[in-house]
Scaffold this motif. Structure first.
Motif, PDB file in Angstrom:
ATOM      1  N   UNK A 232       0.840  -1.199   0.000  1.00 13.80           N
ATOM      2  CA  UNK A 232       0.000   0.000   0.000  1.00 13.80           C
ATOM      3  C   UNK A 232       0.875   1.249   0.000  1.00 13.80           C
ATOM      4  N   UNK A 233       0.520   2.218  -0.814  1.00 17.74           N
ATOM      5  CA  UNK A 233       1.342   3.417  -1.012  1.00 17.74           C
ATOM      6  C   UNK A 233       1.697   4.088   0.308  1.00 17.74           C
ATOM      7  N   UNK A 234       0.706   4.179   1.229  1.00 16.08           N
ATOM      8  CA  UNK A 234       0.943   4.895   2.485  1.00 16.08           C
ATOM      9  C   UNK A 234       1.912   4.168   3.411  1.00 16.08           C
ATOM     10  N   UNK A 235       2.180   2.869   3.145  1.00 15.26           N
ATOM     11  CA  UNK A 235       3.086   2.091   4.001  1.00 15.26           C
ATOM     12  C   UNK A 235       4.502   2.000   3.442  1.00 15.26           C
ATOM     13  N   UNK A 236       4.681   2.364   2.167  1.00 15.06           N
ATOM     14  CA  UNK A 236       5.939   2.074   1.487  1.00 15.06           C
ATOM     15  C   UNK A 236       7.156   2.713   2.142  1.00 15.06           C
ATOM     16  N   UNK A 237       7.007   3.916   2.679  1.00 14.78           N
ATOM     17  CA  UNK A 237       8.151   4.610   3.272  1.00 14.78           C
ATOM     18  C   UNK A 237       8.092   4.651   4.792  1.00 14.78           C
ATOM     19  N   UNK A 238       7.140   3.907   5.375  1.00  8.26           N
ATOM     20  CA  UNK A 238       7.056   3.821   6.835  1.00  8.26           C
ATOM     21  C   UNK A 238       7.944   2.702   7.356  1.00  8.26           C
ATOM     22  N   UNK A 239       8.302   2.778   8.613  1.00  8.82           N
ATOM     23  CA  UNK A 239       9.054   1.707   9.251  1.00  8.82           C
ATOM     24  C   UNK A 239       8.167   0.477   9.355  1.00  8.82           C
ATOM     25  N   UNK A 240       8.705  -0.664   8.972  1.00  7.22           N
ATOM     26  CA  UNK A 240       7.923  -1.898   9.046  1.00  7.22           C
ATOM     27  C   UNK A 240       7.751  -2.383  10.485  1.00  7.22           C
ATOM     28  N   UNK A 241       8.629  -1.944  11.388  1.00  8.30           N
ATOM     29  CA  UNK A 241       8.549  -2.321  12.796  1.00  8.30           C
ATOM     30  C   UNK A 241       8.380  -1.079  13.664  1.00  8.30           C
ATOM     31  N   UNK A 242       7.523  -1.181  14.651  1.00  8.39           N
ATOM     32  CA  UNK A 242       7.371  -0.083  15.610  1.00  8.39           C
ATOM     33  C   UNK A 242       8.490  -0.144  16.635  1.00  8.39           C
ATOM     34  N   UNK A 243       8.682   0.959  17.370  1.00 12.88           N
ATOM     35  CA  UNK A 243       9.716   0.972  18.408  1.00 12.88           C
ATOM     36  C   UNK A 243       9.453  -0.087  19.468  1.00 12.88           C
ATOM     37  N   UNK A 244       8.185  -0.286  19.815  1.00 12.82           N
ATOM     38  CA  UNK A 244       7.869  -1.285  20.847  1.00 12.82           C
ATOM     39  C   UNK A 244       8.190  -2.694  20.359  1.00 12.82           C
ATOM     40  N   UNK A 245       7.943  -2.965  19.072  1.00  9.04           N
ATOM     41  CA  UNK A 245       8.288  -4.273  18.522  1.00  9.04           C
ATOM     42  C   UNK A 245       9.795  -4.470  18.491  1.00  9.04           C
ATOM     43  N   UNK A 246      10.531  -3.402  18.175  1.00  5.15           N
ATOM     44  CA  UNK A 246      11.990  -3.492  18.167  1.00  5.15           C
ATOM     45  C   UNK A 246      12.527  -3.795  19.561  1.00  5.15           C
ATOM     46  N   UNK A 247      11.969  -3.128  20.563  1.00  3.58           N
ATOM     47  CA  UNK A 247      12.442  -3.367  21.931  1.00  3.58           C
ATOM     48  C   UNK A 247      12.057  -4.767  22.417  1.00  3.58           C
ATOM     49  N   UNK A 248      10.893  -5.257  21.955  1.00  2.03           N
ATOM     50  CA  UNK A 248      10.495  -6.620  22.325  1.00  2.03           C
ATOM     51  C   UNK A 248      11.454  -7.632  21.706  1.00  2.03           C
ATOM     52  N   UNK A 249      11.838  -7.413  20.446  1.00  2.00           N
ATOM     53  CA  UNK A 249      12.803  -8.304  19.797  1.00  2.00           C
ATOM     54  C   UNK A 249      14.157  -8.248  20.492  1.00  2.00           C
ATOM     55  N   UNK A 250      14.571  -7.045  20.909  1.00  2.00           N
ATOM     56  CA  UNK A 250      15.845  -6.906  21.624  1.00  2.00           C
ATOM     57  C   UNK A 250      15.809  -7.699  22.930  1.00  2.00           C
ATOM     58  N   UNK A 251      14.668  -7.642  23.633  1.00  2.00           N
ATOM     59  CA  UNK A 251      14.531  -8.382  24.889  1.00  2.00           C
ATOM     60  C   UNK A 251      14.589  -9.890  24.643  1.00  2.00           C
ATOM     61  N   UNK A 252      13.949 -10.328  23.554  1.00  2.00           N
ATOM     62  CA  UNK A 252      13.988 -11.752  23.196  1.00  2.00           C
ATOM     63  C   UNK A 252      15.428 -12.202  22.944  1.00  2.00           C
ATOM     64  N   UNK A 253      16.177 -11.385  22.213  1.00  2.00           N
ATOM     65  CA  UNK A 253      17.577 -11.713  21.916  1.00  2.00           C
ATOM     66  C   UNK A 253      18.405 -11.807  23.187  1.00  2.00           C
ATOM     67  N   UNK A 254      18.165 -10.904  24.121  1.00  2.00           N
ATOM     68  CA  UNK A 254      18.900 -10.937  25.392  1.00  2.00           C
ATOM     69  C   UNK A 254      18.584 -12.205  26.177  1.00  2.00           C
ATOM     70  N   UNK A 255      17.297 -12.558  26.230  1.00  2.00           N
ATOM     71  CA  UNK A 255      16.910 -13.763  26.961  1.00  2.00           C
ATOM     72  C   UNK A 255      17.526 -15.015  26.334  1.00  2.00           C
ATOM     73  N   UNK A 256      17.487 -15.077  25.019  1.00  2.00           N
ATOM     74  CA  UNK A 256      18.050 -16.241  24.340  1.00  2.00           C
ATOM     75  C   UNK A 256      19.554 -16.348  24.574  1.00  2.00           C
ATOM     76  N   UNK A 257      20.248 -15.205  24.489  1.00  2.00           N
ATOM     77  CA  UNK A 257      21.695 -15.227  24.715  1.00  2.00           C
ATOM     78  C   UNK A 257      22.018 -15.709  26.124  1.00  2.00           C
ATOM     79  N   UNK A 258      21.186 -15.314  27.101  1.00  2.00           N
ATOM     80  CA  UNK A 258      21.409 -15.713  28.488  1.00  2.00           C
ATOM     81  C   UNK A 258      21.173 -17.212  28.676  1.00  2.00           C
ATOM     82  N   UNK A 259      20.098 -17.724  28.096  1.00  2.00           N
ATOM     83  CA  UNK A 259      19.743 -19.128  28.293  1.00  2.00           C
ATOM     84  C   UNK A 259      20.605 -20.065  27.457  1.00  2.00           C
ATOM     85  N   UNK A 260      20.930 -19.643  26.233  1.00  2.00           N
ATOM     86  CA  UNK A 260      21.647 -20.528  25.309  1.00  2.00           C
ATOM     87  C   UNK A 260      23.147 -20.273  25.297  1.00  2.00           C
TER      88      UNK A 260
END
Length: 856
Positions: A232-260
């Motif tokens: 959709x034209x209105x989405x083409x230049x928007x960020x595909x991820x929100x800041x909250x989603x980015x921070x959630x992914x960062x938290x997931x990466x930290x947890x995985x690094x700690x456990x694995x």
């Protein structure tokens, strides 16, 4: 033993379900969202294949998925099973480990409909025995085979997909995380087909690189495949991820690094605001890489081996390169002991990447480091091969200064001797070659037994293919004298960067131009004979050949047969044994003549003399700058004479290589027909899917399954995105993230620049051609392509100009265009990423500059 296992099964172990499935189990144990999955343990494969190291071909061919296993899969996924799409993936026992990821080695299938699951499971099983997996294990010193399980997982219909790294995979920094994301399904990101948003996170700080995302991949519910649709034209230049989603992914990466206990590389999908993890594995590049850092480049070799190259051709040329370059360094004074110590270097100068031939630059530079004068030799080699990036060797591969000086003195004396001997060496080589070729041409290989053909091949190898010293010496001196000519020309006329090219125009002794002149002479004969002209204009090439064979037009037939006798091995992809030569299929040559007749291309309208004008103009400029400098004038004339002689002979000796390869093609085709008649091959051309050592020491009981697997594998390569022209790997790990990486590519700019090879300014419409057999004429358009080989030259007269993405000043297209006076530019980075058929450009064959013009 259970037919299937899943996260709630007891006593799961990596030895039974493999690394990838075990990682999914870990994710669920840690509480992360994972799409519903099960794994078929390796025991299901072991029940059918007893010896994993040397499986019986019939066992691999007869692999089955039992009805009970299919019922268990359907029952696990529940009533909605028939409506879902599924991923069927490998989970080898040693896959996705800290040292060896096996990325891209095994088969994986996405968006599989339930009815297709059984065949995909079998395909994954079989992939664990493929050539590329065995080579990966060999290169990384792993056990030949330790088993494979298969994952079946429900696909997520994602709005956003991506990959995320718990540490920076490029810099190695543990303080930053890198996330890439696209709209829709993840195939667009993994394949490199779509632009992706890129995020770098350090703590709470987010650095965003947002691209325009015009397209996305979505699932096709009915067929189970995927399709590319607009964003959709209105989405083409928007960020595909929100800041909250980015921070959630960062938290997931930290947890995985700690456990694995290691930073992870994860794949994720977001559906209805929920993040699902589809895969996790350690970032292997942060630990010791799987092998040495290797730079792969096909800048020049793509001229000789365009497109897909079959296993037989590759194994044959790999052996030839090994043997001839051992001869070369031996001629340059490298001791036999040192050559043997570096046997692996000579045996691996090339690589076959998804069916395409590449230079292994690491080993080419290692080979050069055995000689003194490394930096000078490297510069000359780069010019000759069209390589644009220097590969800096570790110090241990180069010799100390004292030894280098001593070896330099010896090599200079040897070079002087070789230079003096070269003309006589060339004559002896050509005399020997003609004698050998003449002898083998008298043999009717189709009437011989397989054993006799193999014996003839081995004799031919010893008689000719391994006695290639004269061409090697000529190539080496052509590289040196061409470099001297370029430097001298630039010093004398700094405002004329391509003067040295112009000075090489108009050499009348280059055999590569002779097929063009002969072809146009035949077209002239047809043009001057009304009946013959009508025949060529109205009939198809096969019918034309039949009419010639029936005794009509005897003079024309004699000229065609004379051409085929001398140049019958010259064809598209002429150094690939699987290519059809004009001698094999004369109708291909007659199709060319038909095109010339249709376009009115013949000798009378092609004799412009432009190449002589270019050459004379260049000589006037040089000798004007050298007036009143008699010694420098003499020295320059000597350099020019030597360069012209060596470059012409380099091209002519390449034709002799074509004749040698043509004889091998004849033998292998005959051998294929014999084995097909004996029932050992499904069809004669299946022989090209065997390797040379498998032919010379035949074990036909394994061929049926082996050939089928390789044909299927190479069919997939033909459909896949072509690997980039330049990329790096660690060892021989040709995974997607390496071969599709643009890190080693130069950015494509609005105005393109390459190496000007033949002067002339042309404005016109672009015709992008990837296969010269896809069209009969360019109709005066500008030919734009990735590379050319000698088989292309008959298309050149129909072009107004030539622009080639790969190649160098000594590549075939550069030499032939100079001889024909057709403006030409080679070595244009990003050419095919920038231009498409129909674009209008202005190209300057002198400066190498290409400007895009407004269409209209």
């Amino acid at each position: 033993m259970s037919l299937i296992l899943h996260s709630k099964s007891k006593n799961l172990s990596k030895d039974s379900i493999g690394g990838k499935a075990y990682n999914l189990h870990h994710l669920e144990e840690l509480g992360f969202r994972v799409p519903q999955w099960l794994v078929i343990p390796q025991s299901q494969l072991l029940n059918q294949v007893q010896n994993l190291d040397q499986p019986d071909a019939s066992q691999l061919k007869d692999l089955k998925v039992s009805p009970e296993l299919l019922e268990a899969i359907a029952s696990f996924f529940g009533p909605d099973f028939e409506n879902g799409n599924y991923a069927v993936r490998s989970s080898a026992i040693d896959e996705d480990g800290k040292q060896h990821s096996f990325a891209g080695q095994f088969e994986s299938y996405l968006h599989v409909k339930p009815a297709q699951i059984a065949e995909k499971i079998i395909a994954v099983w079989r992939s664990s025995f493929s050539d590329r997996v065995q080579e990966y294990r060999k290169q990384n010193k792993l056990d030949k085979q330790v088993g494979i399980a298969v994952i079946v997982q429900r696909m997520v219909n994602s709005e956003v997909s991506g990959v995320a790294f718990g540490a920076n995979p490029i810099s190695g920094s543990l303080d930053s995380k890198v996330i890439n994301a696209v709209y829709g399904l993840g195939e667009g990101l993994v394949s490199g087909a779509l632009n992706a948003d890129n995020y770098t996170l350090e703590g709470r700080k987010i650095e965003k690189d947002i691209c325009q995302k015009t397209e996305q991949f979505i699932a096709q519910p009915q067929s189970g495949g995927i399709e590319k649709v607009p964003v959709a034209t209105e989405l083409q230049n928007q960020s595909s991820l929100s800041d909250s989603e980015l921070m959630e992914l960062a938290a997931i990466l930290d947890q995985l690094a700690s456990h694995l206990k290691a930073p992870q590389d994860i794949e994720f999908a977001i559906e209805k605001g929920k993040i699902y993890l589809t895969q996790t594995r350690p970032i292997t590049t942060l630990s010791k890489p799987d092998g040495e850092y290797i730079l792969w480049d096909n800048s020049n070799i793509i001229e000789s081996y365009p497109g897909i190259t079959t296993p037989l051709t590759f194994s044959f040329i790999l052996k030839m390169y090994d043997q001839v370059y051992r001869q070369f360094v031996g001629l340059m004074g490298v001791p036999k002991k040192q050559i043997e110590q570096h046997a692996e270097v000579f045996a691996n100068t090339l690589g076959l990447v998804r069916g395409r031939v590449y230079y292994n630059l690491l080993n080419w530079y290692k080979m050069l480091a055995m000689l003194p004068g490394y930096s000078i030799n490297a510069e000359n080699m780069e010019r000759m091969m069209g390589v644009k990036e220097r590969f800096d060797l570790k110090e241990k591969f180069t010799m100390n200064k004292g030894r280098a000086r001593y070896r330099m003195v010896l090599m200079v004396l040897q070079m002087l001797s070789l230079q003096v001997q070269l003309p006589s060496r060339r004559k002896r080589f050509l005399k020997h070659l003609n004698k050998v070729i003449s002898h083998y041409k008298k043999i009717d290989f189709k009437q011989l037994s397989a054993d006799d053909i193999i014996q003839h091949y081995q004799n031919f190898e010893q008689d000719l293919l391994l006695k290639w010293k004269a061409p090697l010496i000529n190539d080496f001196f052509a590289m040196i004298w061409f470099g001297l000519l370029e430097k001298q020309s630039q010093q004398l006329c700094p405002q004329e960067p391509n003067l040295h090219n112009d000075l090489l125009c108009g050499s009348q002794d280059i055999i590569s131009v002779e097929p063009i002149h002969r072809s146009m002479a035949i077209a002239q004969m047809v043009h001057d004979d009304a009946a013959a002209k009508e025949l060529f204009l109205k009939e198809e090439p096969r019918q034309i050949w039949q009419r010639l064979q029936s005794g009509n037009y005897p003079k024309l037939k004699a000229k065609v047969e004379e051409y085929l006798s001398k140049f019958g091995d010259r064809c598209i992809g002429e150094l690939k044994l699987e290519s059809y030569s004009y001698a094999q299929k004369p109708e291909l040559f007659l199709k060319l003549i038909k095109t010339y007749v249709q376009q009115g291309i013949h000798l009378k309208n092609q004799e412009s003399g432009i190449e002589d004008e270019i050459r004379n103009r260049a000589e006037e400029k040089v000798f004007s700058a050298l007036s009143r400098k008699p010694f420098k004038r003499w020295w320059f004339k000597f350099i020019l004479k030597m360069t012209r002689d060596l470059v012409s002979n380099r091209e002519n000796l390449r034709f002799e290589r074509t004749r040698g390869f043509g004889m091998v093609r004849t033998m292998m085709n005959a051998l294929g027909e014999v084995w097909n008649r004996e029932g050992l091959l499904p069809e004669p051309r299946a022989i090209f899917y065997l390797k040379l050592d498998e032919i010379l020491e035949p074990k036909p009981e394994r061929w049926s399954q082996l050939i089928q697997e390789r044909q299927e594998e190479f069919d997939r390569y033909r459909k896949q995105e072509i690997p980039k022209e330049r990329f790096y790997t660690y060892g021989y790990n040709f995974k997607d993230e390496y071969i599709y990486s643009q890190e080693k590519l130069e950015a494509a700019l609005d105005d393109l620049k390459g190496v000007g090879c033949c002067p002339g300014i042309v404005e016109g419409q672009v015709q992008v051609v990837m296969d010269p057999q896809e069209l009969d004429s360019l109709n005066g358009k500008i030919l734009v392509t990735s590379s050319t080989d000698p088989g292309w030259v008959t298309l050149f007269p129909t072009a107004s100009a030539i622009v080639v993405e790969r190649g160098s000043l000594l590549s075939h297209s550069a030499i032939v265009s100079r001889e024909m006076g057709i403006p030409c530019i080679v070595g244009v980075s990003g050419l095919l990423r920038s231009l498409k058929t129909g674009d209008k450009i202005k190209m300057d064959g002198s400066s190498g500059i290409i400007k895009r013009l407004e269409n209209g």
